[in-house]
Design a protein around this motif. Sequence first.
Motif, short mmCIF file in Angstrom:
data_model
loop_
_atom_site.label_atom_id
_atom_site.label_comp_id
_atom_site.label_asym_id
_atom_site.label_seq_id
_atom_site.Cartn_x
_atom_site.Cartn_y
_atom_site.Cartn_z
N GLU A 518 0.84 -1.20 0.00
CA GLU A 518 0.00 0.00 0.00
C GLU A 518 0.88 1.24 0.00
O GLU A 518 1.82 1.34 0.79
CB GLU A 518 -0.92 0.04 1.22
N ASP A 519 0.57 2.15 -0.92
CA ASP A 519 1.32 3.41 -1.04
C ASP A 519 2.82 3.17 -1.14
O ASP A 519 3.62 3.87 -0.52
CB ASP A 519 1.02 4.33 0.15
N GLY A 520 3.20 2.18 -1.92
CA GLY A 520 4.60 1.89 -2.15
C GLY A 520 5.31 1.14 -1.04
O GLY A 520 6.49 0.83 -1.15
N LYS A 521 4.60 0.79 0.03
CA LYS A 521 5.20 0.11 1.18
C LYS A 521 4.72 -1.33 1.26
O LYS A 521 3.52 -1.60 1.14
CB LYS A 521 4.83 0.84 2.47
N VAL A 522 5.66 -2.25 1.46
CA VAL A 522 5.31 -3.67 1.62
C VAL A 522 4.76 -3.88 3.03
O VAL A 522 5.47 -3.68 4.02
CB VAL A 522 6.53 -4.57 1.37
N LEU A 523 3.49 -4.30 3.10
CA LEU A 523 2.86 -4.55 4.40
C LEU A 523 3.06 -5.99 4.87
O LEU A 523 3.12 -6.24 6.08
CB LEU A 523 1.35 -4.27 4.31
N SER A 524 3.15 -6.91 3.93
CA SER A 524 3.34 -8.32 4.27
C SER A 524 3.96 -9.04 3.09
O SER A 524 3.60 -8.78 1.95
CB SER A 524 2.00 -8.97 4.64
N HIS A 525 4.88 -9.95 3.39
CA HIS A 525 5.52 -10.72 2.33
C HIS A 525 5.74 -12.14 2.84
O HIS A 525 6.55 -12.37 3.74
CB HIS A 525 6.86 -10.09 1.93
N LEU A 526 5.02 -13.09 2.29
CA LEU A 526 5.16 -14.50 2.63
C LEU A 526 5.85 -15.22 1.48
O LEU A 526 5.33 -15.26 0.37
CB LEU A 526 3.77 -15.13 2.87
N GLU A 527 7.03 -15.74 1.74
CA GLU A 527 7.79 -16.43 0.70
C GLU A 527 7.38 -17.91 0.64
O GLU A 527 7.33 -18.60 1.65
CB GLU A 527 9.29 -16.32 0.99
N LEU A 528 7.09 -18.38 -0.58
CA LEU A 528 6.74 -19.78 -0.82
C LEU A 528 7.63 -20.31 -1.93
O LEU A 528 7.21 -20.46 -3.08
CB LEU A 528 5.26 -19.88 -1.21
N PRO A 529 8.88 -20.61 -1.63
CA PRO A 529 9.85 -20.93 -2.68
C PRO A 529 9.76 -22.33 -3.27
O PRO A 529 10.32 -22.59 -4.33
CB PRO A 529 11.19 -20.75 -1.96
N VAL A 542 4.97 -20.31 9.98
CA VAL A 542 4.06 -20.07 8.85
C VAL A 542 2.73 -19.54 9.35
O VAL A 542 2.14 -18.64 8.75
CB VAL A 542 3.85 -21.36 8.03
N SER A 543 2.27 -20.08 10.45
CA SER A 543 1.01 -19.63 11.02
C SER A 543 1.05 -18.14 11.34
O SER A 543 0.12 -17.40 11.02
CB SER A 543 0.70 -20.42 12.30
N HIS A 544 2.14 -17.70 11.94
CA HIS A 544 2.29 -16.28 12.27
C HIS A 544 2.34 -15.43 11.00
O HIS A 544 1.72 -14.37 10.92
CB HIS A 544 3.55 -16.07 13.10
N GLN A 545 3.09 -15.91 9.99
CA GLN A 545 3.21 -15.16 8.74
C GLN A 545 1.87 -15.04 8.03
O GLN A 545 1.55 -13.98 7.47
CB GLN A 545 4.24 -15.85 7.83
N VAL A 546 1.08 -16.11 8.03
CA VAL A 546 -0.21 -16.10 7.35
C VAL A 546 -1.20 -15.20 8.10
O VAL A 546 -2.01 -14.50 7.49
CB VAL A 546 -0.75 -17.53 7.19
N LYS A 547 -1.11 -15.22 9.40
CA LYS A 547 -1.98 -14.33 10.20
C LYS A 547 -1.67 -12.87 9.87
O LYS A 547 -2.58 -12.04 9.72
CB LYS A 547 -1.76 -14.61 11.69
N GLU A 548 -0.41 -12.56 9.74
CA GLU A 548 0.01 -11.20 9.37
C GLU A 548 -0.44 -10.87 7.95
O GLU A 548 -0.90 -9.75 7.68
CB GLU A 548 1.53 -11.09 9.47
N LEU A 549 -0.33 -11.84 7.05
CA LEU A 549 -0.76 -11.66 5.66
C LEU A 549 -2.26 -11.36 5.61
O LEU A 549 -2.68 -10.42 4.91
CB LEU A 549 -0.44 -12.91 4.85
N ARG A 550 -3.05 -12.14 6.32
CA ARG A 550 -4.49 -11.92 6.32
C ARG A 550 -4.84 -10.53 6.84
O ARG A 550 -5.70 -9.84 6.28
CB ARG A 550 -5.19 -12.99 7.16
N ALA A 551 -4.18 -10.12 7.92
CA ALA A 551 -4.44 -8.79 8.49
C ALA A 551 -4.11 -7.69 7.49
O ALA A 551 -4.83 -6.69 7.37
CB ALA A 551 -3.64 -8.61 9.78
#
Length: 599
Positions: A518-529, A542-551
């Motif tokens: 949002e507005d040029g700023k990365v709010l969440s980034h979940l890597e799935l390599p 992963v649970s914490h990362q996904v919770k952050e992603l959803r928010a």
Amino acid sequence: MRADQLIVNVNVYNSYYKRFEQNNVAVLDGRFLYIGSGGSELIHADEVIDARGRYMIPGLIDIHLHIESTMVTPATFSHGLIRSGVTSIVPEPHEMANVFGLEGVQEMMAASRETLVDMFYAIPSSVPATPMETTGGSIEIEDMDTLLATGEIICLGEIMNYVDVIRDPDCKTNQILRHIRKNYPELVIEGHTPKLLGLDLHRLIYAGVDSDHTHQSIEGLQARIAAGMFIEIQEKSMTPEVMEYLIQHDVKEHFCFVTDDVMPDSLVERGHLDHLVRKAIGMGMRPEDAIYAATSTPAARMKMTDRGSIAPGKVADYVLLSDLEMLRIDQVYKKGRKAYDDYEPYTQERIIGQFPAHFYHSVQLQQLGEEDFEIRLSDPKVSGSGEGTGSVVDAVQAEDKPKVSADLAGEASYPCRVMMVKDGSTFVEEHIAQIQVAGDELLWEESEYGQIATFERYGVNGNHAHGLIGGDTIKRGAIATTYSHDNHNLLVVGRNRKDMIIAANKVISSQGGFCVVEDGKVLSHLELPVGGILTEEPLAVVSHQVKELRAAMLSLGYVHYNPIMSISTHSLAVSPALKITDHGLIDVNAGKVVPLVVQ
């Protein structure tokens, strides 16, 4: 008589009478030996467990799920399942198959062989799900023969392209069905039949598809059971009216509970199949019947004759409960050995490098720029075929613009298809809206809608497509992901080009995942390599990362009970009604590609 284990003072679930009985249980060589009132005077055991009046139920069995939906590897998934009392599953790896074809399935199976949970695989039957998308691999009939020769396959996975099954006798899916019925007549065939009724439903069953796990209504449920279909109830079908029907009617042999797709944070916080059993009990179903639908009927459906009940000769997978109504899990035993204890530490070590090296380098896309998010009438996917008369391009060139209005600024507007997201469902409706055009370019950023774009990421053909999106989706910023069912191409949704470029390029550079900007700023980034769809991080991480992603997604104005599943199914071309693939916008019900501009 000697045994390895004797459990005394336990309320044992009897699947055949669907009731609990106070008994003792003996286990020998990983299987149940004896269930009865006799104790140490009959059985001499190496280990004696006093259950102190607790409840013993069989290990839960989930026969329809996709490990990739939890975004973790089979080993990590198994770790999360055991604490939920799930001891056997039937995963269908059609997500990894879409990325790597036969090799993807084989590597998922290989990664599952040492897991604590027994994983009996389903062959992905619909890879690609439709001919209207580009994937990294496919599953052909000869690949199915290869997989069936391993002896590790339990069923043919969900038949998704039901439209072609009904309408095209010679389509690939019908060829597969004929091959399976002729050469493997005992193999279970799973189905995906949303909203089908009447003759179309019966034609699908006639073709060999005799189960359904999609969203159920009372009408659909009755029609399916009456026609001999087995119903797999996932959480979204657990509506008050459906549950009341299952409780009040004698249909216990005709349904089971399944999870299908579970997010990592949900797995950690709510559990897995145990959550559905707990919910069913809370909605008025007898605990005995809810347990039956998560143990005995799924085992019977998949012809798992060695499990699903506590009886002599069955695999000694069992769960000890301290509270039946709440399904409070104390311990879980796998083949007679304790696998989980709620009163002891339960941790997971990170395991990396479980897959071949090229599985970590599957996103073959260059960095994207502003021109990649322009929507132009000269694009055939926007205007139509561009061949012959009747397309919007031809009309523009002839200065005879159909259905076009002009505003005071002298710009034109065209009627365009818009994908309308709706909370409570992964279905996406079609809406027609007038969008302004300046010259050759659609002025989407000045409209009330966002852009949805997809880019083929396997280096096959360089396809890309653009659409418009509205409804209960984001109102600001952008989201990009390669976790886009089932083709897993790069999917980008945004309200402005700048944020879409940042999100897309972040995902490309990390070889897959999610990025919210949002507005040029990365709010969440979940890597799935791993194939662009999995991570090897532990479940807690992963649970914490996904919770952050959803928010982060919700912070952009997304209004949905599961925004991650919502956006990832925007490219699912077998789920109604308007979706998008690299081939263009897909009218799912008609089974064809349609242009963005309505002709």
